[in-house]
Design a protein around this motif. Structure first.
Motif, PDB file in Angstrom:
ATOM      1  N   LEU A  81       0.671  -1.107   0.068  1.00 19.68           N
ATOM      2  CA  LEU A  81      -0.116  -0.075  -0.138  1.00 19.68           C
ATOM      3  C   LEU A  81       0.977   1.348  -0.005  1.00 19.68           C
ATOM      4  N   THR A  82       1.906   1.245   0.825  1.00 16.34           N
ATOM      5  CA  THR A  82       3.023   2.255   0.929  1.00 16.34           C
ATOM      6  C   THR A  82       3.440   2.619  -0.610  1.00 16.34           C
ATOM      7  N   VAL A  83       3.791   1.454  -1.327  1.00 15.18           N
ATOM      8  CA  VAL A  83       4.426   1.343  -2.616  1.00 15.18           C
ATOM      9  C   VAL A  83       3.531   2.288  -3.649  1.00 15.18           C
ATOM     10  N   MET A  84       2.343   1.613  -3.403  1.00 16.42           N
ATOM     11  CA  MET A  84       1.258   2.021  -4.438  1.00 16.42           C
ATOM     12  C   MET A  84       1.018   3.788  -4.277  1.00 16.42           C
ATOM     13  N   ALA A  85       1.285   4.260  -3.082  1.00 13.96           N
ATOM     14  CA  ALA A  85       1.175   5.580  -2.660  1.00 13.96           C
ATOM     15  C   ALA A  85       1.900   6.292  -3.444  1.00 13.96           C
ATOM     16  N   TYR A  86       3.306   5.937  -3.213  1.00  9.13           N
ATOM     17  CA  TYR A  86       4.599   6.543  -3.984  1.00  9.13           C
ATOM     18  C   TYR A  86       4.413   6.326  -5.532  1.00  9.13           C
ATOM     19  N   ASP A  87       3.670   5.143  -5.967  1.00  8.06           N
ATOM     20  CA  ASP A  87       3.501   5.032  -7.523  1.00  8.06           C
ATOM     21  C   ASP A  87       2.670   6.406  -8.005  1.00  8.06           C
ATOM     22  N   ARG A  88       1.443   6.567  -7.168  1.00 14.90           N
ATOM     23  CA  ARG A  88       0.383   7.461  -7.630  1.00 14.90           C
ATOM     24  C   ARG A  88       1.226   8.832  -7.421  1.00 14.90           C
ATOM     25  N   TYR A  89       2.021   9.003  -6.494  1.00 17.00           N
ATOM     26  CA  TYR A  89       2.696  10.429  -6.304  1.00 17.00           C
ATOM     27  C   TYR A  89       3.561  10.698  -7.584  1.00 17.00           C
ATOM     28  N   VAL A  90       4.147   9.694  -7.853  1.00 14.65           N
ATOM     29  CA  VAL A  90       5.064   9.948  -9.210  1.00 14.65           C
ATOM     30  C   VAL A  90       4.400  10.029 -10.348  1.00 14.65           C
ATOM     31  N   ALA A  91       3.054   9.312 -10.355  1.00 14.96           N
ATOM     32  CA  ALA A  91       2.299   9.429 -11.806  1.00 14.96           C
ATOM     33  C   ALA A  91       1.625  10.828 -11.715  1.00 14.96           C
ATOM     34  N   ILE A  92       1.223  11.401 -10.642  1.00 15.21           N
ATOM     35  CA  ILE A  92       0.571  12.879 -10.602  1.00 15.21           C
ATOM     36  C   ILE A  92       1.409  14.044 -10.444  1.00 15.21           C
ATOM     37  N   CYS A  93       2.580  13.813  -9.741  1.00 12.03           N
ATOM     38  CA  CYS A  93       3.422  15.001  -9.511  1.00 12.03           C
ATOM     39  C   CYS A  93       4.439  15.004 -10.467  1.00 12.03           C
ATOM     40  N   LYS A  94       5.001  13.822 -10.981  1.00 18.25           N
ATOM     41  CA  LYS A  94       5.849  13.772 -12.110  1.00 18.25           C
ATOM     42  C   LYS A  94       5.508  13.054 -13.339  1.00 18.25           C
ATOM     43  N   PRO A  95       4.688  13.419 -13.951  1.00 21.35           N
ATOM     44  CA  PRO A  95       3.921  12.698 -14.958  1.00 21.35           C
ATOM     45  C   PRO A  95       4.975  12.532 -16.307  1.00 21.35           C
TER      46      PRO A  95
END
Length: 318
Positions: free
Chosen positions: A120-134
């Motif tokens: 779940l923590t890794v999935m949050a990191y994935d969403r952070y990269v996808a949205i903040c550093k597309p």
């Protein structure tokens, strides 16, 4: 030295433990059997369908679905450590488990539970990269990085669970052997040890509590940063991001709230612990497929295609 070893072996005369279960009321137990049998079937079918949709549609090539696929697999394993035994015990006169079985169950609960926390923590990191550093998303979250992150979640869960089991195994048990719970967890088992468990309890709280609370704080910070950054997105981008992140946040709250309550406290047990444990051992694995399916258009489309092919095959086979 020999006499000390002999006396310790004599103290370890517990070969099995007896669960009290969720309730001692026969009518309540009958209701629990129906409800939790249904829940477990939903867990198996729901998570299996997500895995099938992800694999069949080649969605695992995308990092978000790659981790979602393994989250579903972990949910199946996690619930299977406790649910089948609990359901069978409801109908049993004697709710017993061997000493070795208890240690294995304790290992499984913490191994898969901790692995889920890290996923779940890794999935949050994935969403952070996808949205903040597309623009750099595919570069940062390439297949090699995803594999390393996934391996890290499994190794982290293994190390955590080995520590928990090692702390319990070295304790002597001489009776009583009745556990006021429906599965073997650290705090209820520590209550039965024939020695002072204060230091062990402190280590358990530091280990489990730090992982649960630390990951929870990291997740809250991650999603806060994500939600703040959404102000720069277009209306359509905000809608899609909120839909995905909303599902993740719902899972995080349902899972980490009870976990933090259980493990961020001294070595004590409460009568409410059993019902709280139901949330993170059964309710969350059951809700994950529903939350991710209902809030994720891609997964829903893949499931519709799978269903359409199934219906088409059945019609043509007649």
């Amino acid at each position: 030295m020999a006499s000390w070893t002999h006396s310790k072996e004599k103290l370890n005369n517990v070969t099995e433990f007896v669960f009290w279960g969720l309730s001692q009321n026969p009518e309540v137990e009958e209701a629990c059997f129906v409800v939790f049998s249904f829940f477990y079937v939903v867990i198996l079918l729901g998570n299996f369908l997500i895995m099938l949709a992800v694999c069949h549609g080649n969605l695992f090539k995308m990092p978000m679905y790659f981790f979602l696929n393994f989250l579903s697999f972990v949910d199946i394993c996690y619930s299977s450590v406790t649910a089948p035994k609990m359901i069978a015990d409801i109908l049993a006169q004697n709710k017993t488990i061997s000493y070795e079985g208890c240690m294995l169950q304790l290992f499984g609960v913490h191994f898969f539970g901790c692995t889920e926390i890290f996923i779940l923590t890794v999935m949050a990191y994935d969403r952070y990269v996808a949205i903040c550093k597309p623009l750099h998303y595919l570069t940062i979250m390439d297949r090699e990085t995803c594999n390393k992150l996934l391996l890290g979640t499994w190794l982290g869960g293994f190390v955590h669970s080995i520590i928990q089991v090692a702390l319990v195994v070295q304790l002597p048990f001489c009776g009583p052997n009745e556990i006021d719970h429906y599965f073997c967890d650290v705090h209820p088992v520590l209550k039965l040890a024939c020695t002072d468990t204060y230091l062990v309890g402190v280590v358990v709280t530091a280990n489990s509590g730090t992982i649960a609370l630390g990951s929870f704080i990291i997740l809250l910070i991650s999603y806060t940063v994500i939600l703040v950054s959404l102000r720069k997105q277009s209306a359509e981008g905000r809608r899609k991001a909120l839909s995905t992140c909303g599902a993740h946040i719902a899972v995080v709250i349902i899972f980490f709230g009870p976990c933090t309550f259980m493990y961020m406290r001294p070595d004590t047990t409460f009568s409410e612990d059993k019902m709280v444990a139901v949330f993170y051992t059964i309710i969350t694995p059951m809700l994950n497929p529903l939350i991710y399916t209902l809030r994720n258009a891609e997964v829903k489309n893949r499931m519709k295609k799978l269903w359409s092919r199934k219906v088409f095959w059945e019609v043509n086979s007649k």
